[in-house]
Design an enzyme around this catalytic site. Structure first.
Site, PDB file in Angstrom:
ATOM      1  N   ASP A 170       0.936  -1.180   0.000  1.00 50.90           N
ATOM      2  CA  ASP A 170      -0.238   0.112   0.081  1.00 50.90           C
ATOM      3  C   ASP A 170       0.767   1.426  -0.221  1.00 50.90           C
ATOM      4  OD1 ASP A 170      -2.268  -1.534   0.609  1.00 50.90           O
ATOM      5  OD2 ASP A 170      -1.672  -1.840   2.574  1.00 50.90           O
ATOM      6  N   ARG A 193      -1.761  -2.473  -4.261  1.00 54.33           N
ATOM      7  CA  ARG A 193      -2.921  -2.447  -3.508  1.00 54.33           C
ATOM      8  C   ARG A 193      -3.518  -1.004  -3.222  1.00 54.33           C
ATOM      9  NH1 ARG A 193      -7.253  -5.652  -2.711  1.00 54.33           N
ATOM     10  NH2 ARG A 193      -7.861  -5.730  -0.674  1.00 54.33           N
ATOM     11  N   ARG A 252     -13.525   1.942  -5.066  1.00 52.08           N
ATOM     12  CA  ARG A 252     -13.115   2.275  -3.566  1.00 52.08           C
ATOM     13  C   ARG A 252     -12.535   3.743  -3.523  1.00 52.08           C
ATOM     14  NH1 ARG A 252     -10.180  -2.943  -0.861  1.00 52.08           N
ATOM     15  NH2 ARG A 252     -12.120  -4.281  -1.316  1.00 52.08           N
ATOM     16  N   LYS A 255     -14.059   4.022  -0.569  1.00 50.39           N
ATOM     17  CA  LYS A 255     -14.849   3.022   0.369  1.00 50.39           C
ATOM     18  C   LYS A 255     -14.913   3.573   1.779  1.00 50.39           C
ATOM     19  CE  LYS A 255     -14.954  -1.743   2.130  1.00 50.39           C
ATOM     20  NZ  LYS A 255     -14.494  -3.046   2.082  1.00 50.39           N
TER      21      LYS A 255
END
Ligand SMILES: *[C@@H]1O[C@H](CO)[C@@H](O)[C@H](O)[C@H]1NC(C)=O
Ligand SMILES: *[C@@H]1O[C@H](CO)[C@@H](O)[C@H](O)[C@H]1NC(C)=O
Length: 510
Positions: A170, A193, A252, A255
């Protein structure tokens, strides 16, 4: 001689003083001062950068170059998707946590850069700033350690973290309890990610004036738009999203929440453009005001799942805008959705407004949607830092004193620990994007991959913590009620028996 060194010192001092945070933290990050008055300093190496980031000493850290962490290749097994394969522009899924469905084909050897899954740890009281937009982190992201607070990240570009590989890392990871973080004028691109993820216990954040650039040739939705944009799934998250530029992303974005957890979100004046997929997705417990945002050519401004959440107030017209008055003391700003975008249903339950009535000091007062596209596209990202005097919290909402911060800090501390709930794990797949959603069944599990290295040997590992895997040197004993489950060669995790049953059920649902 004396004179000469004095003037050298002066020159050095003036160079240093030019390096400072621009503007003032606002929204939910109100009161955040980062490294405060600490003398700005530029690390001399990647090692020094890592060291300065990770301690709790108040520091103003100047990133004046591209730190390239890439270049060390590892291989592991994983899978490819049948419905959206790598050869069709998809992503590989590393390990076996996302590889349980019938839509997968096993891949015995996936090459990835080992820097991605081990982000740089960030402690408390930091200003992490860029020198003239030159600060780039390539191949590795930042991970706010559990309970690290008071951090400013401004003008930094995050890029190239195993972009073709889900679970390859990430960019910005909030380990939880991160009370007061301001992320401003940063840029995110080419990440495997999540661009941004907040999990476990709630954090208090403002993300403003950032560019989320989803252009990629490796997309989990096979459409050259990055899917994993940002998610906030911790109980007690308080997040302001203001004046960000989301483009070419497909999921997302953002999200909000997860079933069983609760969070407060304000999304104001964000510019969503050219998105082949969805912007907002939300789950029960997400309390949100969506106002003054602009959607241009966005296939799905909000998912059906998101639109089913009863505690979202999105401002679709003047009547909705004026109903804000009696709750938050001002009218809201109407969102703007162009004819090239999908449905934007009216969500007008006023319980979201009620919830924010005690949080008005953290609410940003938005500008009209008609001004957003030009302002945001010329102001977001590192290159535009300082280009617009109205950015960075110079508006009235930025003036809240620190006293308010303490009130909210207490509220955050009281919230239960999200990683002990099942909520994060049992994510409902988003209908129109089955392939990426299938990967989310063990969200919390895999997110923990990148952490836990700080837990000392001999200690008990709490649920979701890492407890084994090749190269793991931390604790291996799981807390009562949980046991150590191996997901792959490099990752084992403490999971409760109930969670294990649920995961098996989810894996076999096809
Ligand atoms: C951060 O700075 C504040 C103010 O100086 C201090 O009270 C606090 O203890 C620091 N936080 C940590 C974790 O050291
Ligand atoms: C694990 O350690 C080995 C040898 O010590 C190294 O080659 C490998 O890259 C490491 N793997 C990871 C994922 O860091």
């Amino acid at each position: 001689m004396l004179l000469q060194s004095a003037s050298i010192l002066l020159a050095a001092a003036s160079a240093v003083s030019a390096q400072a945070v621009v503007g003032t933290a606002y929204g939910f990050a109100t009161g955040v001062t980062g490294g405060g008055d600490a003398v700005a300093a530029t690390p001399s190496s990647a090692e020094e950068l890592a060291e300065w980031l990770s301690d709790d000493t108040a520091r103003v850290i100047v990133i004046d170059q591209e730190y390239d962490f890439t270049g060390t290749t590892g291989t592991d097994s994983g899978c490819d998707r049948i419905s959206c394969s790598v050869s069709g522009g998809g992503q590989y899924y590393l390990g076996d946590i996302s590889c349980g469905s019938s839509d997968n084909t096993a891949v015995s050897s996936i090459s990835y850069d080992t820097a991605g899954p081990s982000p740089l740890a960030v402690g408390s009281n930091k200003s992490i700033i860029s020198s003239n937009g030159q600060g780039v982190l390539k191949g590795k992201g930042l991970s706010l350690q559990s309970d690290a607070s008071n951090v400013i990240i401004q003008g930094i570009e995050f890029t190239n973290i195993n972009p073709g590989i889900v679970w390859g890392g990430d960019a910005l990871d909030f380990q939880g309890g991160n009370d007061g973080v301001w992320v401003d004028h940063c840029k995110f691109s080419l990440i495997g990610r999540q661009f941004v993820v907040s999990h476990y216990t709630g954090s208090r954040l403002t993300l403003s004036n950032n560019e989320f650039d989803g252009v990629t040739t490796t997309s989990a939705s096979c459409n050259n738009n990055h899917y994993w944009t940002m998610m906030f799934i911790a109980d007690g998250d308080q997040v302001t999203l203001d004046r960000n530029y989301f483009h070419d992303v497909s999921g997302r974005a953002p999200k909000l929440g997860a079933d069983g957890v609760s969070g407060n979100f304000q999304a104001s004046n964000n510019y969503f453009s050219n998105m082949d997929g969805h912007a907002f997705d939300a789950y029960d417990g997400a309390i949100a005001i969506l106002e003054g945002n602009v959607f241009e050519s966005v296939t799905t401004p909000i998912t059906e799942q998101g639109a089913s959440v009863s505690t979202i107030f999105n401002v679709v017209d003047d009547a909705a805008a004026s109903s804000c008055e009696s709750y938050i003391g001002r009218a809201c700003a109407v969102n703007s959705v162009d004819s090239g975008s999908g449905d934007w249903p009216a969500l007008s339950d006023t319980s979201a407004l009620s919830s924010f009535s005690s949080l008005t000091d953290y609410l940003v007062e938005p500008i009209a949607a008609s001004e957003v596209a030009s302002l945001v596209s010329s102001n977001a990202g590192p290159a535009n830092l300082g280009s617009d005097s109205t950015s960075g919290g110079t508006d009235a909402s930025a003036t809240t004193p620190a006293a308010v911060v303490e009130t909210t800090a207490a509220a955050v501390v009281e919230t239960p620990v999200a990683e002990t709930t099942a909520a994060a794990v049992v994510e409902t797949p988003v209908a129109q994007e089955e392939a990426p959603a299938a990967a989310t069944t063990t969200e919390a599990a895999a997110a923990a991959t990148e952490t836990a290295s700080e837990s000392a040997s001999g200690e008990e590992v709490q649920q979701w913590g890492q407890c084994g895997g090749s190269n793991w040197t931390g604790a291996t004993t799981c807390a009562a009620g949980t046991s150590c489950v191996a997901y792959n060669d490099w990752y084992s995790q403490c999971v409760s028996s109930a969670e294990r049953r649920m995961k098996r059920a989810l894996r076999h649902r096809h």
